[in-house]
Design a protein around this motif. Structure first.
Motif, mmCIF file in Angstrom:
data_model
loop_
_atom_site.group_PDB
_atom_site.id
_atom_site.type_symbol
_atom_site.label_atom_id
_atom_site.label_comp_id
_atom_site.label_asym_id
_atom_site.label_seq_id
_atom_site.Cartn_x
_atom_site.Cartn_y
_atom_site.Cartn_z
ATOM 1 N N PRO A 172 0.897 -1.248 -0.218
ATOM 2 C CA PRO A 172 -0.275 -0.407 -0.114
ATOM 3 C C PRO A 172 0.750 0.751 -0.179
ATOM 4 O O PRO A 172 2.310 1.311 0.297
ATOM 5 C CB PRO A 172 -0.747 -0.166 0.954
ATOM 6 C CG PRO A 172 -0.649 -1.623 1.942
ATOM 7 C CD PRO A 172 0.336 -1.972 1.249
ATOM 8 N N ASP A 190 0.268 6.031 0.053
ATOM 9 C CA ASP A 190 0.136 7.099 -0.056
ATOM 10 C C ASP A 190 -0.903 6.851 1.965
ATOM 11 O O ASP A 190 -1.840 7.679 1.699
ATOM 12 C CB ASP A 190 -0.603 7.457 -0.660
ATOM 13 C CG ASP A 190 -1.429 8.906 -0.809
ATOM 14 O OD1 ASP A 190 -0.411 10.096 -0.205
ATOM 15 O OD2 ASP A 190 -2.390 9.512 -1.375
ATOM 16 N N LEU A 191 0.084 6.686 2.734
ATOM 17 C CA LEU A 191 -0.601 6.453 4.456
ATOM 18 C C LEU A 191 -0.952 8.090 4.732
ATOM 19 O O LEU A 191 0.159 9.043 4.739
ATOM 20 C CB LEU A 191 0.546 5.858 5.209
ATOM 21 C CG LEU A 191 0.442 4.189 5.371
ATOM 22 C CD1 LEU A 191 0.415 3.711 3.330
ATOM 23 C CD2 LEU A 191 0.340 3.758 6.302
ATOM 24 N N GLU A 192 -1.807 8.286 5.270
ATOM 25 C CA GLU A 192 -2.355 9.445 6.105
ATOM 26 C C GLU A 192 -3.092 9.207 7.020
ATOM 27 O O GLU A 192 -3.768 8.551 7.641
ATOM 28 C CB GLU A 192 -3.427 9.704 4.912
ATOM 29 C CG GLU A 192 -3.323 11.297 5.391
ATOM 30 C CD GLU A 192 -4.514 11.962 4.019
ATOM 31 O OE1 GLU A 192 -5.428 13.150 4.367
ATOM 32 O OE2 GLU A 192 -4.715 11.538 4.131
ATOM 33 N N SER A 199 -5.536 6.065 7.616
ATOM 34 C CA SER A 199 -5.798 5.459 5.585
ATOM 35 C C SER A 199 -5.314 5.529 4.781
ATOM 36 O O SER A 199 -3.777 5.872 4.802
ATOM 37 C CB SER A 199 -6.938 6.998 5.532
ATOM 38 O OG SER A 199 -5.544 8.167 4.985
ATOM 39 N N TRP A 200 -5.187 4.315 3.875
ATOM 40 C CA TRP A 200 -3.827 4.402 2.915
ATOM 41 C C TRP A 200 -4.697 3.965 1.766
ATOM 42 O O TRP A 200 -5.780 3.524 1.657
ATOM 43 C CB TRP A 200 -2.976 3.375 3.569
ATOM 44 C CG TRP A 200 -4.149 1.442 3.313
ATOM 45 C CD1 TRP A 200 -4.458 1.068 2.931
ATOM 46 C CD2 TRP A 200 -4.619 1.282 4.678
ATOM 47 N NE1 TRP A 200 -5.337 -0.078 3.117
ATOM 48 C CE2 TRP A 200 -5.319 0.337 4.436
ATOM 49 C CE3 TRP A 200 -4.631 1.623 5.747
ATOM 50 C CZ2 TRP A 200 -5.794 -0.778 5.661
ATOM 51 C CZ3 TRP A 200 -5.280 1.481 7.306
ATOM 52 C CH2 TRP A 200 -6.137 0.147 6.667
ATOM 53 N N THR A 245 -10.175 0.303 3.793
ATOM 54 C CA THR A 245 -8.532 1.443 4.076
ATOM 55 C C THR A 245 -8.984 2.218 4.484
ATOM 56 O O THR A 245 -7.562 3.582 4.689
ATOM 57 C CB THR A 245 -8.561 1.836 2.220
ATOM 58 O OG1 THR A 245 -10.204 2.668 1.906
ATOM 59 C CG2 THR A 245 -8.560 1.096 0.740
ATOM 60 N N ARG A 255 2.540 1.591 9.272
ATOM 61 C CA ARG A 255 3.132 1.025 8.115
ATOM 62 C C ARG A 255 1.775 -0.087 7.898
ATOM 63 O O ARG A 255 1.454 -0.787 9.024
ATOM 64 C CB ARG A 255 4.718 0.235 7.956
ATOM 65 C CG ARG A 255 4.838 -1.258 8.861
ATOM 66 C CD ARG A 255 5.837 -1.133 8.296
ATOM 67 N NE ARG A 255 6.615 -2.938 8.588
ATOM 68 C CZ ARG A 255 7.258 -3.284 8.566
ATOM 69 N NH1 ARG A 255 8.644 -2.577 8.263
ATOM 70 N NH2 ARG A 255 7.586 -4.611 9.436
ATOM 71 N N SER A 307 4.825 -1.084 3.384
ATOM 72 C CA SER A 307 4.335 0.044 3.363
ATOM 73 C C SER A 307 5.194 1.019 3.577
ATOM 74 O O SER A 307 6.442 0.520 4.606
ATOM 75 C CB SER A 307 3.056 0.907 2.906
ATOM 76 O OG SER A 307 2.630 0.648 4.347
ATOM 77 N N SER A 360 3.931 5.760 7.538
ATOM 78 C CA SER A 360 3.566 6.925 7.926
ATOM 79 C C SER A 360 4.162 8.697 9.002
ATOM 80 O O SER A 360 5.720 7.749 9.060
ATOM 81 C CB SER A 360 2.199 6.700 9.224
ATOM 82 O OG SER A 360 2.573 6.555 10.289
#
Length: 1277
Positions: free
Chosen positions: A635, A637-639, A651-652, A690, A705, A718, A721
């Motif tokens: 995954p 674009d972790l936020e 979120s991802w 997600t 992660r 991932s 974050s």
């Protein structure tokens, strides 16, 4: 020899050789036929009507024609005959009408401008070409002119005129600068169709001095350049400064600022205009507008729609382009220029005219004498074209008369033609926009039938497919065609055949029965001809095993099968395709005879794979899809959102699932504050989710992660974050697993599992340790310690209970009140021994021991259980002592009884009992003596049969190795055996116990006997030993082969088998064995060479086996069966005697003693005397030990018997086949295991031996564990 042609099943139509069916004659395009038939001329190639030539090169005017006989050529120029011979610059190519005008050697192209026409003529007519207008191309220079600079105010419109010189053909216009770079164009600045450059409004950046118009003349490959044009744009600011410098203050009004203007059309001018275009050409309409802001152009057609698929917009929508225009495109086209201030429009009325175009062009006619025909010439145009006819290039009105023809406008009708009616007719359709000219001949022929298909042509088709058999023919009049099957078959008719006009016979569904010879017959009034062709029917090609759908993991191997069945006379080719294209040029793709293998598949190998099988007659294919699956991509674009003290939302975006759906996501976290670089599991969510709400702990610097999971596996993690640090708080929990155990009799060791970093909830983590003695009215004693996991309390009473608790705290406060646990201070050794020890002997190998429990206060620790030490003192049968080997059994908990297994029958034992706590063992109870009763004896140590005579045999035996009591007698049973191994009557003899041999008399001569021998005590009979022997015949040693004295020496998992063989040399032996009493087949092992021993391996401990030995090639001869039992699984001793120092020293002393004895023996032997050791060996031969074999250096069988003397030749081990080492070990495998062996709830044993040995004075000659070389060898094995 037949010619072969293949007809693919996919092509069911035959190319039909047709010209035009008007009067029933078709002329096939057969080269041989065409060479033989007379034919009027036909123009095959000519130059274009409007022919612009390069004045620097030779002029070539093409005119090619064909006919029979070959035509001659002539030319006209500007309507009069062009005499080629009178112009040296003009030549005509041989066998051609093409003219070559030599310009490069002094000729001038302008001198040859004009209209040219070619005529091709033979005896059957004349054909003419189009009027070819020759014009040399022109590229004139630009006229010199003085160009004034253009001074323009910012925002005004501007047109830069190009006005190129008139050339032939017109030049291509483009604008560039001095650096030969094209000037940029846009909606504001663009080039018109006339070549001018239009500015809708000028900007300061338009100022430059090198606006240059170029004209490119493609025909002459030249470019002409106009002089540069200068443009200077004045802005309002600069204009005001100029005015202010030249006028007084009272005169200055100032220039107006740049003002926006509504659109005005620069081209075309006015509100309306007209445009005429010819049908089939490209219609170009243009509107360019001035204005500020720059106007936008839009096009509409009044009363209709712009034609779809043929309409295009160019030059920033300023030009409307309609391709391939027709009369329907006539109408009014409106362009609208619009900006925010208004709009302006212009209407262009378009009229589409048309040069003549064909509706029906005249076609050549081939007629037979007396036939009728017509020529049709129909054309259209706008305006309507005029039709005129010519005959052989002459207007038909003045051409020679022909009574068979009649002209009716655009049609010529022919009736009852004759051969003299042959001619070439020209049709001319013309209007003001152009003309069309077509040649069409009328050829009158009288020809007998001809068949053009080769004789005996072979056709091959697939069964159940159409078959097309050719019969290409020609004749005038047109012949009739008939088909026959076979040489003398009847004419073919019926629905199963299709007869085509070109003579082809079609069999719509050809069967195997359709194969054979077919005859085609063509006849007309001038003759008859026939031809035979052959038809073969082939089996269809089939794919009997098709490729199948595959799902393969990335870097795996995929294989597709394609097994085919085909006609044996056809050679198939197999081709593999990927997505209907060739396979990639990659060595990973391996194409086999009937398969395709893809090694190390990757994602790009996804797709459809097709197996295509082609033969010369048919083609089949089958496809399968390959899906490559892999672990998902990580995954990204972790936020982090919704940050709170104890929760946060993560979120991802999922990565590619690689053809395997994601089942779940695993979320991990890192605490950069306490454990940087270590990732911990946090939670997981379904693969459709997600976002997740995560619970947080205080005083943790979180990074998260995400790992995606599918059926193939886990993705790479991932990228982490961003970090999120939570606020500090007092601990939420206390340490786990709090214990209090003393390590010394006067201390208490308190231990716990420290909190992990994220559990501390804040800085300054410490622990408050509290304790007090249980059941005593004491206050809590507390101490605060650093972040450790142990605290020791000293000066405690021995083994007393304590209440303990450990509480966490940090700089922000204490954790909740902890729960209390009970611990104990240190233990000490027990003080007293168990009392009232009693032994109850159950049988000869098992006893039960009882004792009274020790008072708990004297144990001074946690009760672990009781240990029973027991050992054999002596054997009651031989009254000999042995080295003491103490054995230990441990009974867990508070048991007060236990079972002693593995005892030796008829022996004296001692035991004592000790209590055990966590510190160790207490004192031993007084030794308790007990005796085991008699048991059954082991088998006799050997049975040997000697001195065979006609009617007697001598038997010798050895006493049992383990009598297990007082022997009372021996029992001998025997019976005869015939050649088929059938047994006779059994005879039984009882023998006193003190006997060791017996002579059996009154036996049958030359007879084999089987003997069974065992010993008895008062308890019963022991295991028997068997042997076979044969009485002799005529006092001669029998040559009958036999295997006798089969003996075994068994251990836990293997057994040594040995035997004696009498018979021919070089026998090949085998050993058969199986579980005793089992009905399973015998297992067979081949003996290498002619050895008389073999080792059976892989046996099961504690199992009875049957065994026999046989010889290959001796008519199935084998020994009698013997039975042995493998030893039970050994319980390990606590001490390995072979590693004890005292034992090693003892062995060295024994070795030295033996060396001295050997030297003495050698000296005495040389003197001729005997020495005591030799006499003792002769007197007391010990059957338990065999020496190392001399032939191969391997060890024989060993046993820990009392005397430890080597076996003499022919001696045997006991019939129970148990090596004495196992006997002396007293295996307890049936009752317990390990050092901490114990009894179960029912008193069954789980225990372990002790390896301790105490040497006691020897009695008699018993010494089962004496340190002999044999025992030493056993220790090292």
């Amino acid at each position: 020899m037949m010619k072969t042609i293949s007809i693919p099943t996919s092509k069911t139509s035959l190319v039909l050789f047709l010209c035009q069916i008007i009067s029933a004659l078709d002329v096939p395009l057969d080269s041989k036929l065409l060479e033989e038939l007379s034919q009027p001329p036909t123009i095959t190639q000519q130059s274009p009507k409007d022919y612009i030539v390069d004045p620097r090169e030779n002029i070539v005017i093409q005119c090619e024609a064909k006919g029979k006989p070959p035509p001659s050529f002539s030319w006209t120029r500007n309507g009069t005959h062009f005499d080629i011979d009178k112009d040296a610059q003009v030549t005509m190519k041989p066998n051609s009408g093409t003219l070559v005008i030599n310009i490069m050697n002094g000729g001038k192209a302008e001198a040859y401008e004009g209209v040219y026409q070619c005529t091709a003529r033979n005896e059957r007519g004349a054909a003419v070409s189009n009027n070819i207008v020759i014009r040399p191309s022109r590229s004139p220079l630009w006229t010199k002119e003085k160009l004034e600079p253009n001074h323009v105010r910012e925002g005004d419109s501007l047109v830069l005129h190009c006005r190129p010189p008139v050339g032939l053909p017109p030049p291509i216009i483009f604008w560039m600068d001095n650096a030969f770079q094209r000037l940029p164009q846009s909606e504001r600045v663009s080039q018109g169709l006339n070549g001018d450059l239009y500015f809708s409004n000028v900007q300061p950046e338009d100022t430059r001095e090198d606006y240059i118009c170029y004209a490119r003349f493609n025909h002459t490959q030249t470019i002409q350049q106009k002089q540069p044009i200068s443009v200077k744009v004045f802005s309002m600011d600069s204009l005001n400064d100029t005015i202010a410098a030249n006028l007084s203050d009272t005169d200055i009004y100032g220039a107006k600022p740049v003002t926006e203007r509504q659109p005005v059309l620069l081209t075309p001018t006015g509100s309306t205009s007209t445009k005429v275009e010819l049908r089939g050409n490209v219609l170009l309409l243009e509107c360019i507008a001035a204005g500020l802001p720059t106007p936008v152009i839009r096009w509409i057609k009044e009363g209709g729609e712009l034609p779809a698929n043929r309409t295009f917009f160019e030059n920033f929508k300023k030009t409307l382009k309609i391709i391939d225009v027709s009369e329907a495109d006539s109408g009014n086209y409106k362009c609208i220029a619009r900006n925010p201030l208004g709009s302006v429009h212009h209407v262009i009325s378009v009229t589409v005219k048309a040069a003549p175009y064909w509706i029906t062009a005249p076609r050549n006619l081939v007629l037979s004498p007396g036939e009728d025909g017509i020529l049709i010439c129909r054309a259209n145009g706008n305006p309507k074209p005029r039709i005129s006819w010519l005959a052989n290039g002459v207007p038909i009105a003045i051409a020679p008369e022909d009574p068979s023809r009649k002209v009716d406008g655009d049609t010529i009708i022919f009736s009852h033609v004759q051969e003299r009616s042959s001619a070439v007719y020209q049709c001319n359709a013309s209007n003001e926009y152009g003309y069309l000219l077509a040649n069409a001949f009328v050829n009158v022929l009288a020809e007998p039938p001809r068949i053009l298909t080769p004789a005996n042509k072979l056709y091959q088709v697939i069964a159940d497919s159409p078959a097309l058999l050719d019969c290409a023919y020609f004749g005038s009049p047109k012949p009739e065609i008939e088909w026959f099957k076979g040489v003398k078959g009847s004419i073919l008719r019926g629905n199963e055949y299709v007869f085509h006009d070109n003579g082809t016979l079609e069999i719509p569904v050809a069967q195997k029965s359709s194969a054979g010879t077919y005859t085609c017959v063509a006849r007309n009034e001038l003759g008859k001809i026939q031809n035979e062709v052959q038809l073969e029917i082939k089996d269809p090609t089939m794919i009997i095993k098709q490729p199948e759908y595959k799902v393969i993991q990335r870097y795996g191997q995929a294989s597709f099968e394609c097994i085919i069945k085909h006609d044996s006379t056809l050679l198939p080719t197999v081709t593999w395709l990927k997505d209907n294209d060739e396979l990639p040029d990659d060595e990973r793709f391996l194409v086999g005879k009937d398969n395709l293998t893809i090694m190390n598949v990757t994602d790009k190998d996804d797709g459809t794979y097709t197996c295509v099988v082609n033969t010369t007659l048919d083609s089949v294919s089958a496809s399968a899809v390959l899906t490559v699956v892999a672990r998902p991509n990580p995954p990204f674009d972790l936020e982090l959102t919704g940050q709170l003290e104890r929760s946060i939302e993560l979120s991802w975006i999922p990565g590619d699932e690689n053809n395997s759906p994601i089942t779940n996501f695993v979320i991990e976290y890192e605490d950069a504050l306490h454990e940087p670089g270590v990732w911990h599991y946090q939670t997981e969510v379904p693969g459709t989710q997600t976002t997740v709400q995560l619970k947080l702990s205080p005083y943790v610097n979180y990074s998260f992660r995400v790992i995606a999971v599918n059926k193939i596996g886990r993705s790479q993690p991932s990228e982490p974050s961003e970090q999120y640090l939570t606020k500090s708080a007092s601990p939420d929990e206390n340490p786990a697993n709090v214990q209090g155990i003393g390590s010394e009799p006067d201390n208490l060791v308190i231990t716990w599992e420290p909190l992990k970093g994220f559990q501390s909830n804040g800085p300054g983590l410490q622990y408050k340790v509290s304790w007090r003695q249980k059941d005593v009215d004491d206050e809590w004693t507390s101490v605060i310690v650093a972040n450790v996991s142990k605290y020791i309390v000293s000066g405690t009473p021995t083994f007393v209970p304590y209440e303990i608790k450990v509480q966490a705290l940090n700089d922000l406060g204490y954790a909740p009140e902890p729960s209390e646990v009970i611990g104990h201070s240190g233990e000490d050794l027990p003080m007293v021994a168990p009392g009232n020890v009693q032994v109850h002997v159950i049988n000869s190998t098992l006893a039960k021991v009882h004792w009274d429990p020790v008072p708990l206060k004297t144990i001074r620790g946690h009760l672990q259980g009781y240990k029973v030490y027991y050992w054999k003192v002596q054997s009651l049968s031989r009254r000999s002592r042995r080295h003491v080997e103490k054995k230990i059994l441990t009974f867990r908990g508070n048991k007060t009884f236990g079972m002693l297994p593995g005892l030796e029958p008829y022996s004296s034992y001692k035991l004592n009992v000790r209590v055990v706590n966590g510190k160790g063992e207490g004192p031993a109870s007084p030794d308790k003596v007990f005796n085991t009763p008699e048991g059954v004896p082991s088998s006799p140590s050997f049975l040997k049969i000697t001195n065979p005579t006609l009617d007697s045999l001598t038997l010798e035996w050895g006493s049992p190795t383990h009598p297990n009591g007082v022997l009372t007698s021996y029992t001998l049973k025997f019976q005869p055996i015939n050649n088929t191994h059938e047994l006779g009557p059994l005879v039984e003899i009882r023998i006193p116990a003190n006997e060791s041999s017996l002579i059996l008399k009154n036996l049958n001569y030359s007879t084999r006997y089987k003997f069974y021998f065992n010993a008895q005590t008062s308890v019963g009979s022991g295991n028997q030993i068997t042997e076979e022997a044969v009485t002799i015949m005529d006092e001669v040693q029998p040559l009958y082969p036999r295997i006798r004295n089969v003996t075994t020496a068994a251990a836990e998992t293997y057994a040594n088998i040995s035997w004696e063989y009498e018979g021919p040399d070089h026998a090949n032996f085998y050993v058969e064995y199986g579980v005793a009493g089992s009905k399973e087949d015998w297992k067979k092992e081949i003996v290498n060479g002619s050895r008389s021993f073999f080792v059976l391996k892989g046996l099961t401990p504690g199992t009875a086996y049957k065994v026999r030995v046989g010889a290959e090639g001796l008519s199935g001869f084998r020994s009698s069966e013997d039975v042995f039992e493998t030893g039970p699984a050994m319980a390990s001793r606590q001490v390995d005697i072979a590693t004890q120092g005292w034992f090693i020293g003892l062995m060295c002393a024994v070795a030295l003693l033996i060396l001295i004895l050997l030297i003495v023996c050698f000296i005495r032997r040389n003197k001729g005397g005997k020495y005591p050791v030799k006499e003792k060996e002769d007197a007391h031969a010990d059957p338990e030990i065999q020496p190392m074999k001399e032939d191969d250096g391997t060890f024989g069988e060993y046993s820990d018997a009392e005397d430890h003397k080597p076996l003499k030749k022919g001696s045997r081990t006991p019939s129970d086949r148990t090596v004495k080492k196992e006997d002396s070990d007293d295996s307890l495998v049936d009752y317990g295991e390990g050092v901490n062996g114990q009894f179960n709830e029912d008193g069954s044993f789980i225990g372990q031996y002790s390896g301790k040995k105490e040497k006691e004075p020897a009695e008699g000659n018993e010494s089962s564990e004496a340190p002999s070389p044999v025992n030493a060898m056993n220790s090292f094995v």
